[in-house]
Design an enzyme around this catalytic site. Sequence first.
Site, PDB file in Angstrom:
ATOM      1  N   ASP A   1       0.862  -4.061   6.164  1.00 12.62           N
ATOM      2  CA  ASP A   1      -0.225  -3.096   5.986  1.00 12.62           C
ATOM      3  C   ASP A   1       0.275  -1.940   5.115  1.00 12.62           C
ATOM      4  O   ASP A   1       1.459  -1.875   4.763  1.00 12.62           O
ATOM      5  CB  ASP A   1      -0.658  -2.598   7.373  1.00 12.62           C
ATOM      6  CG  ASP A   1      -2.027  -1.931   7.378  1.00 12.62           C
ATOM      7  OD1 ASP A   1      -2.639  -1.790   6.305  1.00 12.62           O
ATOM      8  OD2 ASP A   1      -2.486  -1.548   8.477  1.00 12.62           O
TER       9      ASP A   1
ATOM     10  N   GLU B   1      -0.409  -0.295  -0.406  1.00 16.53           N
ATOM     11  CA  GLU B   1      -0.996   0.062  -1.711  1.00 16.53           C
ATOM     12  C   GLU B   1      -0.006   0.726  -2.683  1.00 16.53           C
ATOM     13  O   GLU B   1      -0.181   0.508  -3.894  1.00 16.53           O
ATOM     14  CB  GLU B   1      -2.221   0.973  -1.501  1.00 16.53           C
ATOM     15  CG  GLU B   1      -3.380   0.320  -0.793  1.00 16.53           C
ATOM     16  CD  GLU B   1      -3.164   0.213   0.726  1.00 16.53           C
ATOM     17  OE1 GLU B   1      -3.798  -0.651   1.338  1.00 16.53           O
ATOM     18  OE2 GLU B   1      -2.350   0.992   1.257  1.00 16.53           O
TER      19      GLU B   1
ATOM     20  N   ASP C   1     -10.258  -1.113   6.794  1.00 14.09           N
ATOM     21  CA  ASP C   1     -10.727  -0.357   7.955  1.00 14.09           C
ATOM     22  C   ASP C   1     -12.238  -0.137   7.908  1.00 14.09           C
ATOM     23  O   ASP C   1     -12.722   0.943   7.547  1.00 14.09           O
ATOM     24  CB  ASP C   1      -9.986   0.981   8.036  1.00 14.09           C
ATOM     25  CG  ASP C   1      -8.493   0.785   8.223  1.00 14.09           C
ATOM     26  OD1 ASP C   1      -8.097  -0.307   8.661  1.00 14.09           O
ATOM     27  OD2 ASP C   1      -7.723   1.713   7.932  1.00 14.09           O
TER      28      ASP C   1
END
Length: 994
Positions: free
Chosen positions: A563, A566, A643
């Site tokens: 996770d 980015e 999310d």
Amino acid sequence: MMLQLNGSSSRWTAFFLLFLALCSLLTPAVTVKHENFKICDQSGFCKRNRAYADTALSTSSWSSPYTLEASSVRFDKGLLTGVVTKEVGDETIRLPLTVSFYESGTARVTIDEEKRRRGEIELRHNSKARKERYNEAEQWAIVGGTVLSKGAATTQGAEKGTTRVAYGPAGAFEAVIKHSPFGVDFKRNGETQIKFNGEGMLNVEHWRPKIDKPVLEKKEGEEEKKDGEEAAEAETNAVTTEDEGTWWEESFGGNTDSKPRGPEAVALDISFPGYQHVYGLAEHTGPLSLKETRGGDGKYSEPYRMYNSDVFEYEMDSPMTLYGSIPFMQAQKKNSTVGVLWLNAAETWVDITRSSSSANPLSFGIGGTTTTNTHWISESGLLDVFVMLGPKPQDVIGAYSELTGYTQLPQQFAIAYHQCRWNYVTDEDVKDVDRKFDKNKIPYDVIWLDIEYTEGKKYFTWDPMTFADPLGMQKQLDEHERKLVAIIDPHIKNEGNYYVVDELKSKDLAVHNKDDNIYEGWCWPGSSYWIDCFNPAARTWWQSLFRYDRFAGSATNTFIWNDMNEPSVFNGPETTMPKDNLHHAHWEHRDLHNLNGLSLINATFSALLARSPAELSHPIRPFVLTRSFFAGSQRLGAVWTGDNQAAWPHLEASIPMLLSMGISGFPFAGADVGGFFGNPSKELLTRWYQAGAFYPFFRGHAHIDTRRREPYLAGEPYTGIITQALRLRYALLPAWYTAFHEAHVRGEPIVRPNWYVHPEDERGFGLDDQFYVGGTGLLAKPVVREGQLETQEMYLADGERYFGYFDFEGYEGPGMVKVSAGLEEIPLLMRGGHVIPRRDRPRRSSGLMRWDPFTLVVVLGKAGDAEGTLYLDDGESFDYEEGAFIHRKFSYSAATSVLMSEDLAATGTGSSKKAKEYLKGMEKVRVEKIIVVDAPAAWKGREEVEVSEEGAGKSGAARKVGMEWFAGEGGKAAWAVVRDPGVGVVRGWRVAFA
């Protein structure tokens, strides 16, 4: 801006800042904080190039300033080279051009900048950034399809000032390269399909030294300009001058980008003549058919942005950037599909407009065409574009997949149901959830751990108080062949006596700041460093961390969730790291930002292949979930849409988002079932599970502040309905696994939009709320609106017969039909002409279904025929690469009334030792039932069929088996059942119904 903290007071300041950052992330908001993310006007290079485009479109005398020097053009063995030039004052900017023609039928246009000239430019701020345009995206994204064409050849044309190259299948494709101004038209069978620089928006911001310009004062005696003269001068200068305000430095949200190389954007207009619909540019929340971005009246006001970002509580129907970027676009018109891949990993914006033309002035629009015009703008790097001319959707996605790689064939558990939340709080909590799924007879395969399992948010550790016995926990899971997925993110906690960060620093394997020191930022652990997976040494080290002897407490059934990759940086510009950070080989972060997530999961994937010497010799397929992605990430794992919220619009948006991922080449995708933020109503939760049963990646997930919502807690009738949705997914796992195999070998989407299956049906080109599952003929349209408890309208694109999956109700198109949609019902149809494999025995997990028998559902089409496939392997290893698999074709012919099973594997495929062992073991797996939907009335009264099986000795000899025929009533189709036909899945067989 770097935050320097020293001493006790500084540590308290750091904790306070982290607390504020966490509060902003943990407190649900109404919508995204737009002020944290740029719009085009706040992104210097986007604003400049939009203005450049406005000038090109609004200036009648405009001509693109780029010219291909005719004398520089060379062509040899599928490769054309030349030099494109642009005059800037007294200087000629020289841009090397390469046009490659590949055996696959794909063409590629690349424009660089002369390296000699770049080497002469001194970088500002004594920067150590690399002095060349980033040219390594290909190393990460492209894995095949680049063999130069031997058949491509230059041709003669009537048009002067052009170079023409014929290429592709039977020379049906042609590239017409215009010299002045430079541009390229790509044709198929003589008709232009794609145009480069047709509107003159090509712009390569060449490297240049910074020159401080003096402020000009009005000379004494100079006359004031008359009315209109100033405006006329400004209009003239608009064509020849540029706004330098953001060339050399740019600030946003309290952070300043030093931009040591100055302006270096690349931009190009790409038009699709005659194409009204374009798709792709994943990941965004809008409709599948991309909207226009200029012009108002329901259009977006901003370009589609691709700059991978941690966007908290993202909004619906928006071109705003999200977690991943795939700069791949397909255009569709009747019976024709084409595509382009813009290979650039820097921040990218894409404008979309449409223009219409009539066939003639008196046609009143009848017979006219619509052209989609796109304008691509990237901050840095090469101009590098791949062109695919189809003509079928399968041709375009196949060419793209050949270039960037095919979807990983996952382990079977990975396509079953995953249970997750932030966070299961102890190992006993995990075991309790596991037991309750069993007690309530609800199947699941994987349970997940978010960050709280670690000791103080230090990855590769377990909290000794709450997860004291991780191996015991995983042993219980393994008893029913279940798995554990644990989160491991790229930020490494900066804390003393933590071996991971100590090694990261001592080996100098972290991302650096603009001053070439290790970059420090803030994420979940507080002060953190980020591994630089662009560094080969860092990847090797990262892989070593996953070994069982180093990641103590992990086991063979432990897999990984990457996770925040980015990367997410809580105190960074736009919640990510500064663009002037430095990576391996001194590439700036701006050059490769959108590749960062891919670089991490590449390292993690490799790590899971080598956790022990035994796994090195006989590896099992890794499972990695990523949030951030780029073209090529599909080779390495699964993705989810981030999310989302427990709200009906988010459920509705999940379907076009996942369809977009599929046609963008990354079909192993899903959305958090139930919504990550907030508490769904029981109706919403139930409908979301019904939709999630048709997500390629099927996971329930929830925020730490939400109420627990495991399916068994919903209460009746909701728990029962959710359980039925989950059991439907498990029953259809053979069909899903076969669809994944099609994605793995051909690049096919797993869930397919109407236009992909019916490219001739123009009415369905904008449809994005229903889809087909692989090549099974299953057509699903989950209910996504609150209170819709009676019927659901579904669109049938053709005149084929369709039947309700659960009740065999008959439907026929083309057009809209109403399907029953009570809360307990999923609108699901079977298209005639298909054979659907499934396994009907309910089990606790997919691993326990390994030896279960099959049911074949034969859905006869209008012509009376049907066809389908089944792919099987061991569902975990790479032995299928050595022939250890089963691939069968089932076909029913109305002419012979025979259902046959034929081998689709190539001759000799099953000759290896592993293949023979696998096939021998699968001899025990049988077909226990054959259901024929829309069974002919002539079968009424018939009680037997004749069955024979190849190579089965006496047991395979022709024999009679019982059959029952049932009349359809009230619009339902007649159907027939053959129980226990006594045939297997390894050998060929025949069932004669007449």
